[in-house]
Design an enzyme around this catalytic site. Sequence first.
Site, mmCIF file in Angstrom:
data_model
loop_
_atom_site.group_PDB
_atom_site.id
_atom_site.type_symbol
_atom_site.label_atom_id
_atom_site.label_comp_id
_atom_site.label_asym_id
_atom_site.label_seq_id
_atom_site.Cartn_x
_atom_site.Cartn_y
_atom_site.Cartn_z
ATOM 1 N N HIS A 1 37.516 40.430 49.679
ATOM 2 C CA HIS A 1 36.714 40.531 48.458
ATOM 3 C C HIS A 1 35.382 41.206 48.798
ATOM 4 O O HIS A 1 34.794 40.938 49.850
ATOM 5 C CB HIS A 1 36.473 39.142 47.842
ATOM 6 N N GLU B 1 39.209 46.357 42.841
ATOM 7 C CA GLU B 1 38.017 45.802 42.195
ATOM 8 C C GLU B 1 36.809 46.694 42.487
ATOM 9 O O GLU B 1 36.133 46.514 43.510
ATOM 10 C CB GLU B 1 37.733 44.397 42.740
HETATM 11 P P1 PGA Z 1 34.265 39.333 37.394
HETATM 12 O O1 PGA Z 1 34.662 39.123 38.936
HETATM 13 O O2 PGA Z 1 35.522 39.158 36.586
HETATM 14 O O3 PGA Z 1 33.240 38.280 37.110
HETATM 15 O O4 PGA Z 1 33.736 40.713 37.264
HETATM 16 C C1 PGA Z 1 35.893 39.576 39.441
HETATM 17 C C2 PGA Z 1 35.979 39.307 40.908
HETATM 18 O O5 PGA Z 1 34.982 39.446 41.624
HETATM 19 O O6 PGA Z 1 37.071 38.954 41.412
#
Ligand code: PGA
Length: 245
Positions: A96, A166
């Site tokens: 992440h 992401e």
């Molecule tokens: P968010 O976070 O939906 O608050 O943008 C997603 C994540 O970091 O997995």
Amino acid sequence: MNKLIVANWKMNGDLAKINQDLSIYSQNSITNSPDVVLSLPNVFLSTAQSIIKNNNSQFKLSAQDVSQFSAFGAYTGEVNASMLNEVGVEYVIIGHSERRMYLGESGSVLLNKLENSLNSGLKPIFCIGEQLEIRQNNTYLQFLSEQLELLLQIKAPFNELVIAYEPIWSIGTGIVPKMEDITEVINLISAFVQTYLPHVKITALYGGSVSDKNAHDILNLNGVGGVLVGGASLNTDNFTTICSI
Ligand code: PGA
């Protein structure tokens, strides 16, 4: 195809919320599904597993991290993959961007985490994503390919993998890429896996400001196998709406 809907609670929640939210999810056939995954802080996973057992719930648990060390021993503060396995965790988020940024995780650390998870039977949710600057200077496809290349160094056998795209500029900002920009990266991930890991079945997720308002469009994109939801997963109504799509 059923979509995988992963809630990433990050460092949020308390025992009262775990009890309340998991009982809400247990009682609703939309959320009480093996395609719904709750990624909770480690300290609550055991309690969550007891609640799941008591209610005979179908949704799955994920950890938000795992140790880079596999052996038991003198690693103060660490939690290894077999410990997570023992308390009923099925998935683990690895790579992440918050851990890459705040904990300096990259390369060999992430590779160890992937290896240890796969060797213990945990399913990694491997995250990739570029900073705004990299998006703006148009080198993001190269950058994301390099993040994917780590997968080619895994020695543990695996034939399934969850990969989450992401974009860092989208996480927690309310800014979602254009749908064609999500598709472009999902296609990159599929092409990469088809070329270099042809035996691996991937589920490609999108994550970054997913909400009950935009999840429908995102989940209907070709190749998107699900979503990784941060902020919106803390609200049971919003998360249930996302799961219902
Ligand atoms: P968010 O976070 O939906 O608050 O943008 C997603 C994540 O970091 O997995």
